[in-house]
Design an enzyme around this catalytic site. Sequence first.
Site, short mmCIF file in Angstrom:
data_model
loop_
_atom_site.label_atom_id
_atom_site.label_comp_id
_atom_site.label_asym_id
_atom_site.label_seq_id
_atom_site.Cartn_x
_atom_site.Cartn_y
_atom_site.Cartn_z
N GLU A 136 -14.99 -20.57 -4.20
CA GLU A 136 -15.89 -19.42 -4.07
C GLU A 136 -17.04 -19.55 -3.06
O GLU A 136 -17.41 -18.56 -2.43
CB GLU A 136 -16.51 -19.13 -5.45
CG GLU A 136 -15.49 -18.74 -6.48
CD GLU A 136 -16.12 -18.62 -7.86
OE1 GLU A 136 -16.15 -17.51 -8.40
OE2 GLU A 136 -16.59 -19.64 -8.38
N THR A 194 5.02 9.40 9.73
CA THR A 194 3.74 8.75 9.44
C THR A 194 2.67 9.76 9.03
O THR A 194 1.60 9.36 8.60
CB THR A 194 3.23 7.95 10.67
OG1 THR A 194 3.04 8.86 11.75
CG2 THR A 194 4.19 6.86 11.05
N CYS A 233 1.51 -11.65 1.93
CA CYS A 233 1.55 -11.01 3.25
C CYS A 233 2.55 -11.69 4.17
O CYS A 233 2.86 -11.17 5.24
CB CYS A 233 0.17 -11.07 3.89
SG CYS A 233 -0.29 -12.74 4.40
N GLN A 247 -0.93 -18.65 1.98
CA GLN A 247 -1.60 -19.11 0.74
C GLN A 247 -0.92 -18.44 -0.45
O GLN A 247 -0.01 -18.99 -1.03
CB GLN A 247 -3.10 -18.83 0.83
CG GLN A 247 -3.80 -19.73 1.84
CD GLN A 247 -5.31 -19.56 1.85
OE1 GLN A 247 -5.91 -18.98 0.95
NE2 GLN A 247 -5.95 -20.09 2.88
N CYS A 248 -1.35 -17.21 -0.80
CA CYS A 248 -0.63 -16.56 -1.91
C CYS A 248 0.74 -16.14 -1.45
O CYS A 248 1.64 -15.94 -2.24
CB CYS A 248 -1.42 -15.37 -2.43
SG CYS A 248 -1.21 -13.87 -1.48
N CYS A 293 0.81 -1.22 0.00
CA CYS A 293 0.00 0.00 0.00
C CYS A 293 0.84 1.26 0.00
O CYS A 293 0.41 2.30 -0.46
CB CYS A 293 -0.94 0.01 1.20
SG CYS A 293 -0.10 0.25 2.78
N CYS A 295 -6.06 -13.71 2.14
CA CYS A 295 -6.33 -15.10 1.74
C CYS A 295 -6.76 -16.01 2.88
O CYS A 295 -7.70 -16.78 2.74
CB CYS A 295 -5.08 -15.72 1.14
SG CYS A 295 -4.41 -14.87 -0.26
N CYS A 308 -4.04 -9.78 5.68
CA CYS A 308 -3.96 -10.95 4.82
C CYS A 308 -5.32 -11.09 4.16
O CYS A 308 -6.34 -11.07 4.84
CB CYS A 308 -3.63 -12.19 5.63
SG CYS A 308 -3.74 -13.70 4.64
N CYS A 311 -0.87 -1.77 5.60
CA CYS A 311 -1.10 -3.19 5.32
C CYS A 311 -0.06 -4.12 5.95
O CYS A 311 -0.31 -5.31 6.10
CB CYS A 311 -1.15 -3.44 3.82
SG CYS A 311 0.47 -3.44 3.03
C1 LIG Z 1 -1.49 3.79 8.91
C2 LIG Z 1 -1.65 4.86 9.96
C3 LIG Z 1 -2.60 4.67 10.96
C4 LIG Z 1 -2.77 5.65 11.94
N1 LIG Z 1 -3.73 5.48 12.90
C5 LIG Z 1 -3.92 6.43 13.83
C6 LIG Z 1 -4.93 6.31 14.82
O1 LIG Z 1 -5.66 5.32 14.87
N2 LIG Z 1 -5.08 7.31 15.72
C7 LIG Z 1 -4.29 8.42 15.70
O2 LIG Z 1 -4.45 9.29 16.54
N3 LIG Z 1 -3.33 8.56 14.78
C8 LIG Z 1 -3.14 7.61 13.85
N4 LIG Z 1 -2.18 7.77 12.90
C9 LIG Z 1 -1.44 9.03 12.86
C10 LIG Z 1 -0.13 8.94 13.60
O3 LIG Z 1 -0.34 8.71 14.95
C11 LIG Z 1 0.56 10.26 13.40
O4 LIG Z 1 0.84 10.38 12.03
C12 LIG Z 1 1.83 10.32 14.18
O5 LIG Z 1 1.62 10.35 15.53
C13 LIG Z 1 2.65 11.52 13.77
O6 LIG Z 1 3.92 11.38 14.36
P1 LIG Z 1 5.22 11.28 13.48
O7 LIG Z 1 6.36 11.26 14.42
O8 LIG Z 1 5.16 10.16 12.56
O9 LIG Z 1 5.11 12.64 12.70
P2 LIG Z 1 5.85 13.12 11.41
O10 LIG Z 1 5.15 12.67 10.19
O11 LIG Z 1 7.29 12.81 11.51
O12 LIG Z 1 5.61 14.67 11.58
C14 LIG Z 1 4.31 15.18 11.63
C15 LIG Z 1 4.26 16.67 11.86
O13 LIG Z 1 4.56 16.96 13.22
C16 LIG Z 1 5.55 17.96 13.30
N5 LIG Z 1 6.37 17.65 14.46
C17 LIG Z 1 6.85 16.44 14.79
N6 LIG Z 1 7.49 16.51 15.97
C18 LIG Z 1 7.42 17.79 16.37
C19 LIG Z 1 7.91 18.48 17.50
N7 LIG Z 1 8.58 17.88 18.46
N8 LIG Z 1 7.65 19.81 17.58
C20 LIG Z 1 6.95 20.44 16.61
N9 LIG Z 1 6.48 19.82 15.52
C21 LIG Z 1 6.72 18.51 15.41
C22 LIG Z 1 6.30 17.90 12.02
O14 LIG Z 1 6.85 19.15 11.68
C23 LIG Z 1 5.22 17.47 11.03
O15 LIG Z 1 4.56 18.59 10.54
C24 LIG Z 1 -1.97 6.81 11.91
C25 LIG Z 1 -1.01 6.99 10.90
C26 LIG Z 1 -0.86 6.02 9.94
C27 LIG Z 1 0.15 6.22 8.85
S1 FES Z 2 -1.58 -15.39 2.09
FE1 FES Z 2 -2.32 -14.10 0.53
S2 FES Z 2 -2.47 -12.20 1.51
FE2 FES Z 2 -1.97 -13.54 3.12
S1 FES Z 3 3.37 -1.37 2.02
FE1 FES Z 3 1.56 -1.41 3.19
S2 FES Z 3 2.31 -0.85 5.14
FE2 FES Z 3 4.00 -0.60 3.88
#
Ligand SMILES: Cc1cc2nc3c(=O)[nH]c(=O)nc-3n(C[C@H](O)[C@H](O)[C@H](O)COP(=O)(O)OP(=O)(O)OC[C@H]3O[C@@H](n4cnc5c(N)ncnc54)[C@H](O)[C@@H]3O)c2cc1C
Ligand code: FES
Ligand code: FES
Length: 1331
Positions: free
Chosen positions: A1263, A268, A120, A116-117, A47, A154, A152, A52
């Site tokens: 299926e 993230t 994952c 399976q496939c 993804c 599958c 997953c 994923c």
């Molecule tokens: C697949 C996925 C699932 C998620 N699920 C959830 C969820 O269920 N609930 C939820 O609440 N969140 C969720 N998140 C969001 C995730 O928690 C936030 O993206 C994460 O906490 C951001 O932190 P980071 O360190 O990765 O930030 P980064 O991406 O590194 O930075 C984010 C921003 O914060 C700023 N920043 C970072 N640190 C500081 C600092 N110390 N001072 C000032 N600015 C700062 C940066 O400048 C930037 O603008 C999810 C994200 C993903 C990708």
């Molecule tokens: S075995 Fe196919 S996605 Fe998990």
């Molecule tokens: S490729 Fe899906 S989590 Fe990284």
Amino acid sequence: MSAGTEGDTLCFFINGKKVTENHADPETMLLSFLREKLRLTGTKYGCGGGGCGACTVMVSRYQPATKTIIHYAVNACLLPICQLHGAAVTTVEGIGSTKTRIHPVQERIAKAHGSQCGFCTPGMVMSMYALLRNKPQPSMEDITQALAGNLCRCTGYRPIVDGCRTFCQEANCCQTNGGGDCCLDVKDETDEQDDEKPQLFNKDEFLPLDPTQELIFPPELILMAESSNLKTLTFYGERTSWVSPTSLDELVQLRSSNPKAPLVMGNTNIGPDMKFKGVLHPLIISPTRVLELFDVTQTAQGVWVGAGCSLSEVQSLLEKLAPQFPEEKTELFRALIRQLRNLGSQQIRNVASLGGNIMSAYPNSDLNPVLAAGNCKVSVVSNGGRREVHLNQDFFVSFGKTVLKPEEIIVSVFIPFTREGEFVSALRQAPRKEGAFATVTTGMRVFFSERSRVVQEVSIYYGGMGPTTVSAAKTCAAIVSKPWDDETLGRAYDVLLDELVLPPSAPGGKVEFRRSLTLSLLFKFNLEVLQKLREMNVIKDELPERIRPLPRDIQPSLQEYQHVSKDQSAQDPVGRPIMHRSAISQATGEAVYCDDIPRTDGELFMAVVTSSRAHAKITLDVSEALRLPGVVDVITAKDIPGKKVRTVFGYDEELLAESQVSCVGQMICAVVADTKAHAKRGAAAVKISYEDLPDPVFTAEDTIEKSSFFEPRRVIWRGNVTEAFKTVDQLHEGEIRMGGQEHFYMETQSMLVVPVGEETEFKAYVSTQWPTLTQDAIADTLNIPSNRVTCHVKRMGGAFGGKVTKTSILASITAVAALKTSRAVRFVLERGDDMLITGARHPVLGRYKVGFMMDGSIVAADIQYYTNAGNSIDESTLVVEKILLHMDNAYNIPNLHGRASACRTNLPSNTAFRGFGVPQSIMIVENMINDVAVLLGRPADQIREINMYKGPSVTHYKMEFSPENMLRCWDDCKVKSDFSARRKAVDQFNQQNRWKKRGIAIIPIKYGIAFAESFLNQAGALVHVYKDGSVLVTHGGTEMGQGIHTKMQQVASRELHIPTSKIYISETSTNTVPNTCPSAASFGTDANGMAVKNACMILYQRLEPIRQKNPKGSWESWINAAYFEKISLSATGFYRGPDLYMDWDKMEGQPYAYFTYATCCCEVELDCLTGDYRTVRTDIVVDIGRSVNPSVDIGQIEGAFMQGLGLYTLEELKFSPSGLLYTRGPSQYKIPAVCDVPLRFNVYLLPDSSNPHAIYSSKGIGEPIVFLGSTVFFAIKDAVAAARSDSGLVGPFSLDSPATPERACLACASPFTKKIPVSKPGSFKPWALNI
Ligand SMILES: Cc1cc2nc3c(=O)[nH]c(=O)nc-3n(C[C@H](O)[C@H](O)[C@H](O)COP(=O)(O)OP(=O)(O)OC[C@H]3O[C@@H](n4cnc5c(N)ncnc54)[C@H](O)[C@@H]3O)c2cc1C
Ligand code: FES
Ligand code: FES
């Protein structure tokens, strides 16, 4: 700072080997670095957005302060390589391999049939491996937490969990003994002599886990980390620079001179923005080496936590601190822990930082409402100095914005202790229990005046109710200084309703649900508070029900199948649970998928440009794209030398739109470039001008109004419904809408087309279910004969019907690019593009009228099906036909009338999906039967039983069959599931609980196997025996995880009387077996098995004279002799297949070879306040004749059931009012995860069944079981009915599929949902369409 300057050398380790990179590009993520640069292709792309888990690897770091090494799982797709300086990365290749020694995790997942496939599997392996590095004897809770972020499509997860469970100390136990229901306490009603039952795997064979065998952390990295002369690191990429300072002062200076540069911690938030929204940051600041950001300081008032700490670190810290203090002091800590456990996945929490979460200021951040309600504050620094800022309603300004100045940096976050009489809670509701952003999330705190119920302070914050975290300040004002009682809370609900209003078109939709959740979550908080006040003896009130969390402990399950007969030779593998033949290489990452094929010289990458309008004339300008670095060419329809369209049922579908588009996502042109990144940038630079055309059509209702259908429409009937309706006791009309379903195969559409270089010859390596179609399509498109194209399929990372027709179009465009550039072209779709372009399962609107008698017999039914086909016909007419052929399901309705149409809309064209219309068709009939049961006030299972086919029977299309095994499945399932007793227990539970309800349902299926189009039932095989006795089998079936190659190996082994180890299957290819049929319709083993059998029998017979001469000789000696006697050691096999047909004019036929039967019983527990549910138990009894391979077949059953569970209760495709698919990745589109596995999941293969129509008396199973996922839907509906009855509502009610928490909660009609005003349809533009 400018790009192109000389930067520092990046240094880290991968699998124990040092990697130094002199030109590290900040835009390069670890995943592409591993796959493209190091050719470590075990780590997969699923993804690209952290959703994923396919890309999971383990990162280890040395911490000089504690002199410890920490290990954590991460998503390589979101990890910039520049962040890895000084780290050690372990990938699936680093922990074990078939060349050396496989790791116990790899072995156990594979041998427990958890692959399976296999796409994952490396990710699963690495999540589990990282867990074991930290905890060699984990609990089941640890395992489910570790796997929560790995999808997953599958297996249905059960075998993966069972394989991992063998690492638990108390293996095979749910570990709740003493604390509630434990599996050890449950005596299985059906098991008397467990020891005699065959087991799918033998755990005594497993290698022990030996931590001393793991890779050691590189000493060089320890020295690097210990060295005090840390220096600022700078890396320069093509477009972005990266600077990583080592001190807070330096960080402050950098930030003040570059206030727009993001601070990248976990990446993230920034990562997905760069990838999916195309945001470009010329400079990135990485503060991960600034130690002050990780400091933790405890004070008398609470704890200061460094803003750089990862969410996992915060969780562990709070979990460590909480037990050290009196409970009253740690209310906030515990609320945060609760929230953190459900936030994202382990991989996300391991890198996402606390400061990053706060600063991302997401509308539905889980932490911010709790931090704000809990009176937390942040300490920030800039070159203007330090200050403390409270995280309150003034802090969160708008989407992604806070009150902090751009140059300010959060250094730490203060989390205070709570006081006596202060309670904090965190509650959330998400579309899926784990790994999903919340729909609504809250933090609530109340502080009572000393030992009274009078509220001294209260603060309530919500996420998901606006552009950012919002405070319910007015509601708090209505509560403060008042006693915490019904009167105050009653007023508070009304104020809250007025305070948090969402417009009916609010982004994200679910407006009524979200508003009702604000109330019901406050109600839940109320119950918690009352409980605590009572525990503290502050109040003596009789308390309303205490709401416990839904059960979550996955227990060991049963898989029952028949032993092979005692007379069967030990070497004969047929009927035995043989592991998928590639499972081990899939688990070690050695299995090769299309995109794992090494790059060829001069290879180009392709990206497509798609329409952003649903219905418009187009003109395109590619000049800017052609000027970009790396872009080689742009392919348009004009470049196609052959057929520019694909014609099906008389309708043309353009490969690339030339002058007009008819849906968002339609392909217009393709850009080829030297790298994937350049191709994507080129595609983004193509300019399309649109001139909108009037009246796009999206919904079934639109098509009815505008009579927009593909022809032919189909009709079928038996008896006379009109007359019969006049004779019945009661008539009823109803309607149910079923949403579509994204295939979400873990491997996206992938292909590589290589020009051979002479006589227009091409080799196409494609992830497709139908190589012949791809071969023919490429030949037609290039205007060359089919003999110049060979199509090769090694394996697919899942397909589910989605890699048939659409793949052939994509491969044709790729071939045009290969022809035009004379270079190999690779095309691997991004997940978002795949979801946008390639269509899904057809959504269906079903309308029915049913006539029945008071005794429950259904006399007549008239059903109309509207299937949303999208903008091209594809296979929609065939889907429509299959819908009508299954509309009777298991029931003998004497007067039956069905009409089905493929609606032509301006949405992406829908296509085949496992079940091919049957899951939609039967759903509507079963819903109708449910209505009849409700109207008669009788249990639905009784009405089903009354109406089932019995004795020699004839379907509505005049096909004769015996329903005996169908009825046996039904009866067996009732017994195995202990249905009657559990029905009573469910009713009793419902009487005792107001806000939690249980529901139970039992549903049968009769599923026709094979293609009604007779020519598609043929199959071919080619078997070579080489001089050393090794055998190479090729057949027309493609391996997509369903285990066809494993079964073919078993067939060849039986027929040639040699062990499977002598037999190899390398790929499916059109130059070995020509004119193949698709691997579909659950007919792959039936057809190809017979062809392989045929070829092997021919060969075995040819050896007869040799064997007679030397009866005691070995296989090798016979082959050697045969070679010298000039006997051909190669044979083709062929299977003509049954002559099936369906005559739609006469409405009769024999469209199926036979039926597969099954019955499923499910029980769920539903939280009526949030709509959240859990499948407590599932029992499935399936008649598949005599299984060729019970482990493979049980895998198909469990996987299909879970896919059905997704279809009917979870997965929602959302389109904007202008036809844009919003749900283009796992963040928005939720397929079942490990948290959705039924807590007890039993599968029984019906004993003593045989089938004269298929190989070795087996039956097709790919299926049918998808439909049985609907049992969960009907169990939810049963639970909802109980909730409605408490609200005084009886009678049939409407619940569309999927029964998501939103729909289930609203259908419960609680006092909270009833408070929400409903906007009149038509008075506003909804955020999403109801297609
Ligand atoms: C697949 C996925 C699932 C998620 N699920 C959830 C969820 O269920 N609930 C939820 O609440 N969140 C969720 N998140 C969001 C995730 O928690 C936030 O993206 C994460 O906490 C951001 O932190 P980071 O360190 O990765 O930030 P980064 O991406 O590194 O930075 C984010 C921003 O914060 C700023 N920043 C970072 N640190 C500081 C600092 N110390 N001072 C000032 N600015 C700062 C940066 O400048 C930037 O603008 C999810 C994200 C993903 C990708
Ligand atoms: S075995 Fe196919 S996605 Fe998990
Ligand atoms: S490729 Fe899906 S989590 Fe990284």
